[in-house]
Design a protein around this motif. Structure first.
Motif, PDB file in Angstrom:
ATOM      1  N   TYR A  23      50.860  23.236  44.864  1.00  0.00           N
ATOM      2  CA  TYR A  23      51.211  24.644  45.340  1.00  0.00           C
ATOM      3  C   TYR A  23      49.938  25.399  45.909  1.00  0.00           C
ATOM      4  O   TYR A  23      48.735  25.052  45.860  1.00  0.00           O
ATOM      5  N   CYS A  24      50.196  26.524  46.394  1.00  0.00           N
ATOM      6  CA  CYS A  24      49.062  27.493  46.915  1.00  0.00           C
ATOM      7  C   CYS A  24      48.539  28.421  46.213  1.00  0.00           C
ATOM      8  O   CYS A  24      49.403  29.140  45.271  1.00  0.00           O
ATOM      9  N   CYS A  25      47.224  28.618  46.203  1.00  0.00           N
ATOM     10  CA  CYS A  25      46.685  29.716  45.527  1.00  0.00           C
ATOM     11  C   CYS A  25      46.114  30.790  46.634  1.00  0.00           C
ATOM     12  O   CYS A  25      45.518  30.445  47.567  1.00  0.00           O
ATOM     13  N   ILE A  26      46.312  32.167  46.008  1.00  0.00           N
ATOM     14  CA  ILE A  26      45.884  33.206  47.249  1.00  0.00           C
ATOM     15  C   ILE A  26      44.918  34.205  46.305  1.00  0.00           C
ATOM     16  O   ILE A  26      45.267  34.267  45.046  1.00  0.00           O
ATOM     17  N   ARG A  27      43.920  34.589  47.033  1.00  0.00           N
ATOM     18  CA  ARG A  27      42.983  35.596  46.204  1.00  0.00           C
ATOM     19  C   ARG A  27      43.541  37.002  46.722  1.00  0.00           C
ATOM     20  O   ARG A  27      43.897  37.393  47.641  1.00  0.00           O
ATOM     21  N   PHE A  54      47.051  32.732  41.645  1.00  0.00           N
ATOM     22  CA  PHE A  54      46.649  34.179  41.918  1.00  0.00           C
ATOM     23  C   PHE A  54      45.275  34.214  41.456  1.00  0.00           C
ATOM     24  O   PHE A  54      45.086  34.330  40.571  1.00  0.00           O
ATOM     25  N   ILE A  55      44.337  34.359  42.333  1.00  0.00           N
ATOM     26  CA  ILE A  55      42.899  34.791  41.940  1.00  0.00           C
ATOM     27  C   ILE A  55      42.582  36.344  42.211  1.00  0.00           C
ATOM     28  O   ILE A  55      42.645  36.691  43.213  1.00  0.00           O
ATOM     29  N   PHE A  56      42.016  36.584  41.078  1.00  0.00           N
ATOM     30  CA  PHE A  56      41.827  38.330  41.089  1.00  0.00           C
ATOM     31  C   PHE A  56      40.178  38.282  40.419  1.00  0.00           C
ATOM     32  O   PHE A  56      39.688  37.504  39.589  1.00  0.00           O
ATOM     33  N   GLU A 106      52.614  33.231  37.734  1.00  0.00           N
ATOM     34  CA  GLU A 106      52.773  31.879  37.269  1.00  0.00           C
ATOM     35  C   GLU A 106      51.341  31.223  36.466  1.00  0.00           C
ATOM     36  O   GLU A 106      51.256  30.795  35.535  1.00  0.00           O
ATOM     37  N   ASN A 107      50.386  31.315  37.387  1.00  0.00           N
ATOM     38  CA  ASN A 107      49.107  30.857  37.148  1.00  0.00           C
ATOM     39  C   ASN A 107      48.139  31.795  37.749  1.00  0.00           C
ATOM     40  O   ASN A 107      48.174  32.343  38.686  1.00  0.00           O
ATOM     41  N   VAL A 108      47.185  32.237  36.871  1.00  0.00           N
ATOM     42  CA  VAL A 108      46.306  33.178  37.048  1.00  0.00           C
ATOM     43  C   VAL A 108      44.608  32.598  36.892  1.00  0.00           C
ATOM     44  O   VAL A 108      44.318  32.155  36.043  1.00  0.00           O
ATOM     45  N   VAL A 109      43.701  33.183  37.999  1.00  0.00           N
ATOM     46  CA  VAL A 109      42.744  32.581  37.926  1.00  0.00           C
ATOM     47  C   VAL A 109      41.787  34.004  37.911  1.00  0.00           C
ATOM     48  O   VAL A 109      41.996  34.819  38.863  1.00  0.00           O
ATOM     49  N   ILE A 110      40.784  34.121  37.089  1.00  0.00           N
ATOM     50  CA  ILE A 110      39.947  35.345  36.959  1.00  0.00           C
ATOM     51  C   ILE A 110      38.529  35.006  37.630  1.00  0.00           C
ATOM     52  O   ILE A 110      37.877  34.128  36.959  1.00  0.00           O
ATOM     53  N   LYS A 111      38.004  35.532  38.693  1.00  0.00           N
ATOM     54  CA  LYS A 111      36.671  35.055  39.191  1.00  0.00           C
ATOM     55  C   LYS A 111      35.548  35.926  38.535  1.00  0.00           C
ATOM     56  O   LYS A 111      35.692  37.131  38.501  1.00  0.00           O
ATOM     57  N   PHE A 129      39.297  30.628  34.451  1.00  0.00           N
ATOM     58  CA  PHE A 129      38.210  31.448  34.931  1.00  0.00           C
ATOM     59  C   PHE A 129      37.453  30.780  35.862  1.00  0.00           C
ATOM     60  O   PHE A 129      37.043  29.689  35.478  1.00  0.00           O
ATOM     61  N   MET A 130      37.007  31.324  37.169  1.00  0.00           N
ATOM     62  CA  MET A 130      36.175  30.605  38.128  1.00  0.00           C
ATOM     63  C   MET A 130      34.744  31.412  37.884  1.00  0.00           C
ATOM     64  O   MET A 130      34.763  32.766  37.918  1.00  0.00           O
TER      65      MET A 130
END
Length: 264
Positions: free
Chosen positions: A2-6, A23-25, A42-47, A72-73
């Protein structure tokens, strides 16, 4: 896959958005805003900031307690007790040694780049033991330890990159696709790679660090030969990429067409 978008903005995307599942926030002090932004995702990444403070880490743990689907990134150090992975450009896996070391360090995801992009079956064998997600950046020509800053004499035809037509060939080998570009242009690359799944012009226009390659003249066999070749060209045991590049210019210069045939 799948694709990840910031910093996702729904207004920037048209058509089929079903492939956008991560989704990256950026972390910020407004926890109410972050909870709202991550709701129903669905999937969350926190930078995380490059050098997170104690308050930043406390906020990260609060978010983790509120969301089961969050990772977390980080830049330099993993945070014990949180599912983390390094942001692109920090400890990307371009060798099996580095991949294994990152998995043993406890990352949740890993960016595959450089020479390792040509040994993806071996990559899957390792990451599946550690339940680690494989991430790739298809629109950048990547050379081990140099990334976009290195242009080889062959114009990076043998660097790791993926053209839009062939992304589907990697669906069993990679988990997350992410684009390197400004946030405002992510919708353009998403449309090219996940909706149109094609590009009619020079691949160097959409793949950073790649010199001119007329995409019209490349058959899918180009990627089928690269997808798990181990980059034998480094030992002068394979010259397929060079031959396909020559074919691409031959097709362009003579106004020919490539016809794909399905193998039985």
């Amino acid at each position: 896959m799948y694709c990840c978008i910031r910093n996702y903005n729904d207004f920037n995307f048209n058509g089929d958005k079903s492939h956008i599942k991560e989704f990256i926030f950026d972390l910020n002090s407004n926890i109410e805003k972050l909870l709202l932004e991550t709701k129903d995702k669905e999937n969350v990444v926190i930078k995380m900031p490059d050098h997170p403070t104690e308050d930043d880490i406390e906020l990260a743990f609060m978010l983790k307690a509120a969301r089961d689907n969050i990772r977390f990134m980080v830049s330099y150090e993993l945070i014990e007790g949180l599912p983390c992975f390094y942001q692109p450009g920090f400890y990307d896996a371009d060798s099996l040694d580095k991949l294994r070391a990152l998995c043993e360090r406890g990352v949740s995801d890993v960016y595959i780049s450089g020479q390792l992009g040509f040994s993806l079956l071996d990559v899957r064998t390792i990451v599946e033991k550690f339940n680690v997600k494989v991430r790739v950046i298809p629109n950048v020509a990547q050379v081990a330890d140099f990334g976009i800053g290195c242009t080889q004499k062959d114009g990076n035809i043998t660097a790791f990159w993926i053209r839009p037509e062939d992304l589907e060939l990697y669906k069993e080998l990679i988990d997350v696709v992410e684009f390197i570009c400004s946030d405002e242009k992510q919708n353009i690359f998403y449309e090219i790679y996940f909706q149109d799944k094609s590009w009619s012009g020079n691949l160097g226009t959409i793949i950073a660090g790649l010199e001119e390659v007329p995409n019209k003249g490349l058959p899918s066999n180009f990627t089928l030969r690269r997808i798990d070749c181990g980059k034998k060209c480094l030992l002068d045991l394979c010259h397929s990429c060079y031959k396909y590049k020559h074919l691409a210019f031959l097709v362009k210069d003579n106004n020919l067409n490539i016809e794909e045939t399905e193998s039985e």
